[in-house]
Design a protein around this motif. Sequence first.
Motif, PDB file in Angstrom:
ATOM      1  N   LEU A  41      13.349   2.009  32.162  1.00  0.00           N
ATOM      2  CA  LEU A  41      13.154   2.985  31.090  1.00  0.00           C
ATOM      3  C   LEU A  41      14.237   2.827  30.025  1.00  0.00           C
ATOM      4  N   LYS A  44      13.181   0.064  27.771  1.00  0.00           N
ATOM      5  CA  LYS A  44      12.083   0.496  26.914  1.00  0.00           C
ATOM      6  C   LYS A  44      12.571   1.431  25.808  1.00  0.00           C
ATOM      7  N   LEU A  47      14.319  -0.428  23.026  1.00  0.00           N
ATOM      8  CA  LEU A  47      13.364  -1.062  22.106  1.00  0.00           C
ATOM      9  C   LEU A  47      12.800  -0.042  21.118  1.00  0.00           C
ATOM     10  N   LEU A  48      12.435   1.114  21.613  1.00  0.00           N
ATOM     11  CA  LEU A  48      11.899   2.160  20.731  1.00  0.00           C
ATOM     12  C   LEU A  48      12.940   2.617  19.715  1.00  0.00           C
TER      13      LEU A  48
END
Length: 116
Positions: A41, A44, A47-48
């Motif tokens: 997570l 992720k 990246l966001l």
Amino acid sequence: MTQGMEELGRGTLLWKLSREVLGKDSTDYIPTGEHPETDLLFLKLNLLLDRGDFNKAEDMLFEAAEEELPGTLELAVDVYARLNQLPEAALQAGNYSKEEIREGLLDLMEQFGIRL
């Protein structure tokens, strides 16, 4: 002490959470392999955040908290500290604000039963 911690200052809510609740001298989440789902997570979310998709990152963070994913509070402190370091213009470009950082952090603290 990390650069991020210096920029946030010792009196901030993020610093207090990191120091008093997590027992750390840093707001950084460091993937250790102890919680593989949380480590994934973390990647992720990075990246966001790099793409400026701050609202989606926050949504994923709250989903992890609801699922009681281990290490979520530490990860949340990292995410909100990184968001807090961004200039207002960058936050606005991602349809986000400093006030949303504060509100999100307070909401997560309430969810975890934390009062400072």
